[in-house]
Design an enzyme around this catalytic site. Structure first.
Site, PDB file in Angstrom:
ATOM      1  N   ARG A  16       0.798  -1.233   0.000  1.00 37.44           N
ATOM      2  CA  ARG A  16       0.000   0.000   0.000  1.00 37.44           C
ATOM      3  C   ARG A  16       0.831   1.284   0.000  1.00 37.44           C
ATOM      4  O   ARG A  16       0.319   2.371  -0.196  1.00 37.44           O
ATOM      5  CB  ARG A  16      -0.962  -0.004   1.194  1.00 37.44           C
ATOM      6  CG  ARG A  16      -2.178  -0.859   0.950  1.00 37.44           C
ATOM      7  CD  ARG A  16      -3.002  -1.057   2.204  1.00 37.44           C
ATOM      8  NE  ARG A  16      -2.349  -1.982   3.129  1.00 37.44           N
ATOM      9  CZ  ARG A  16      -2.781  -2.231   4.355  1.00 37.44           C
ATOM     10  NH1 ARG A  16      -3.841  -1.602   4.823  1.00 37.44           N
ATOM     11  NH2 ARG A  16      -2.144  -3.089   5.136  1.00 37.44           N
ATOM     12  N   ASN A 230       0.822   1.835   7.082  1.00 37.45           N
ATOM     13  CA  ASN A 230       0.533   1.012   5.910  1.00 37.45           C
ATOM     14  C   ASN A 230       0.619   1.793   4.613  1.00 37.45           C
ATOM     15  O   ASN A 230       0.901   1.234   3.568  1.00 37.45           O
ATOM     16  CB  ASN A 230      -0.856   0.389   6.023  1.00 37.45           C
ATOM     17  CG  ASN A 230      -0.898  -0.647   7.124  1.00 37.45           C
ATOM     18  OD1 ASN A 230      -0.024  -1.501   7.219  1.00 37.45           O
ATOM     19  ND2 ASN A 230      -1.893  -0.554   7.978  1.00 37.45           N
TER      20      ASN A 230
HETATM   21 CA    CA Z   1      -0.509  -4.655   9.051  1.00 36.67          CA
END
Ligand code: CA
Ligand code: UD1
Length: 458
Positions: A16, A230
């Site tokens: 991501r 993330n």
């Molecule tokens: Ca994670």
């Protein structure tokens, strides 16, 4: 206290982040993200830290090259957190004590939190303790399932949880401590029979409970601390929180930050008391700044050592340089690597320096390039002076003695030297060494053609 070892999980790519660089190597407050949990583990007392690496393994190893407490374990295929920890077993062979398990993407975790978790774990003689947090939006995290009496029974992942379990707000931070005997004895017993087909480390909790061992969950007061990064939005958020912590520490030790929200000081910077830093400054890891300094707006400093009472004026850039006491630099000056300035040196606007030593009291006040030079004390470098240090193939040195006066618009064609107490007249191109106490002058004699303009106009 029992011996402590840590395992830091960092094999995943971090999809991501949408980056060529793996997630845990993205810098946060000046150092790779993974350095933060590793430092916390060290400060909590870990004697050995095993990094489980996979993607860009060499680059991760490179960050810690030469660190005697770091070992790396390869996880070729990312089959889940439980599998990742099992990859660390060889590196921990023979270890007997407590194992702390962390993730490489939690830069906000503090050593103090780990210490209180370890104390809680030991005081209760637990086999497993997990750090948890209560979240308003627990989506995506594993949920902590407790029985009617509040005892932990297991952790269920988002994808495996039923509706009722998804309502639970207590989440798994992914940070654990475990008794090494329990961990080593059970980690290979985990199955991948779940929604993601992965080996879940979290299954160890239910295993401990089934064996009648003590399994605890300790909620942390500060949910920020366990925030996993993330994506880039979370990266910026984590950096902001770390910056606030760093800035606060500097302010409490006597540094004035005119606007801490707009001051960017990396990890590992030392600043003396009564130094003032104006907005927009960026100060990089490893920099040491003395006391009583004034750092004006939008100054960028990296890898420098700056003495007391220096004044760095607006928009200057200082890289890998050393400044003595009471030095003034800028505005808009550029000190490139290897610049060493003595006490009371003055570097003015639009001056660029590189690999030079400049003695006490010397000045280059305007529009100058000084590279590969050794300049004595009380030297005046006039406006527009250039050390011509490069002949297209090699770099050459310029040596200027004490008390030399270099007039404006002088070129010093290196290798060349100017002896002490000499004067180089304005406009001179110095191509041969100047002896001490001399005047060097190289100008084409001026010709005045009187009436010339009048004739032109006819
Ligand atoms: Ca994670
Ligand atoms: C994990 C936990 C979840 C918890 C969450 C906290 C499990 C099964 N779930 O979920 O309960 O709420 O962390 O953030 O453990 N990694 C490896 N190798 C692997 C898999 C992961 O090294 O094979 C590393 C990743 O790089 C990452 C960390 O382990 O640093 C966590 O893995 P991730 O896939 O993000 O776990 P989550 O699904 O978030």
């Amino acid at each position: 206290m029992k011996p402590l070892a840590s395992v830091v999980l960092a094999a995943g790519k971090g999809t991501r982040m949408k980056s060529h660089l793996i997630k845990v190597l993205h810098p946060v407050a000046g150092i790779p993200m993974i350095t933060w949990p590793v430092t916390a583990a060290r400060e909590a007392g870990s004697e050995t830290i095993v990094l489980v690496i996979g993607h860009q393994a060499n680059a991760v190893q490179g960050v810690f090259r030469g660190a005697p407490d770091i070992r790396c374990a390869m996880q070729e295929e990312q089959l889940g957190t439980g599998h990742a920890v099992s990859c660390a077993l060889d590196a921990l062979a023979g270890f007997n004590g407590t194992v702390l398990i962390l993730c490489g993407d939690t830069p906000l975790l503090r050593a103090e939190t780990l210490k209180s978790m370890l104390a809680f774990h030991h005081d209760n003689q637990a086999a497993v303790t997990v750090l948890t947090a209560f979240m308003d939006n627990p989506y995506g995290y594993g949920r902590v399932i407790r029985d009617a009496s509040g005892r932990v029974s297991r952790i269920v992942e988002q994808k495996d949880a039923n509706q009722e379990e998804r309502e639970i707000r207590e989440i798994n931070s992914g940070i654990y401590c475990m008794d090494s005997g329990f961990l080593f004895g059970n980690i290979r017993g985990i199955s991948n029979n779940n929604a993601q087909g992965e080996y879940y480390l979290t299954d160890l909790l239910a295993i401990a409970v089934a064996q009648g061992l003590t399994c605890l969950a300790l909620p942390t007061g500060d949910a920020d601390e366990i925030m996993g990064v993330n994506d880039r939005a979370q990266l910026a958020e984590a950096a902001r929180i770390l910056r606030n912590r760093i800035n606060r520490d500097h302010m409490l030790s006597g540094v004035t930050l005119i606007d801490p929200e707009q001051t960017y000081i990396d990890y590992g910077v030392t600043i003396g008391a009564d130094t003032t830093i104006h907005p927009g400054c960026q100060i990089g890891t490893g920099t040491v700044i003395g006391s009583g300094c004034e750092i004006d707006q939008c100054v960028s400093i990296s890898g420098c050592s700056i003495g007391n009472d220096c004044h760095i004026k607006a928009a200057s850039v200082l890289e890998d340089s050393e400044l003595g006491e009471d030095v003034a630099v800028g505005p808009m000056a550029h000190l490139r690597p290897g610049t060493i300035l003595g006490k009371k040196v003055k570097i003015g606007n639009f001056v660029e320096t590189k690999k030079i030593v400049m003695g006490e009291g010397s000045k280059a006040s305007h529009l100058t390039y000084l590279g590969d030079a050794e300049i004595g004390r009380d030297v005046n470098i006039g406006c527009g002076t250039i050390t011509c240090n490069y002949d297209g193939v090699k770099k050459h040195r310029t040596v200027i003695g004490d008390d030399v006066f270099i007039g404006s618009d002088v070129q010093l064609v290196a290798p060349v030297s100017v002896g002490r107490n000499s004067l180089v007249a304005a406009g001179t191109t110095v191509t041969i060494d100047v002896p001490p106490d001399s005047l060097a002058l190289s100008r084409v004699p001026q010709v005045n053609k009187e009436g010339w303009r009048l004739k032109k106009k006819l």
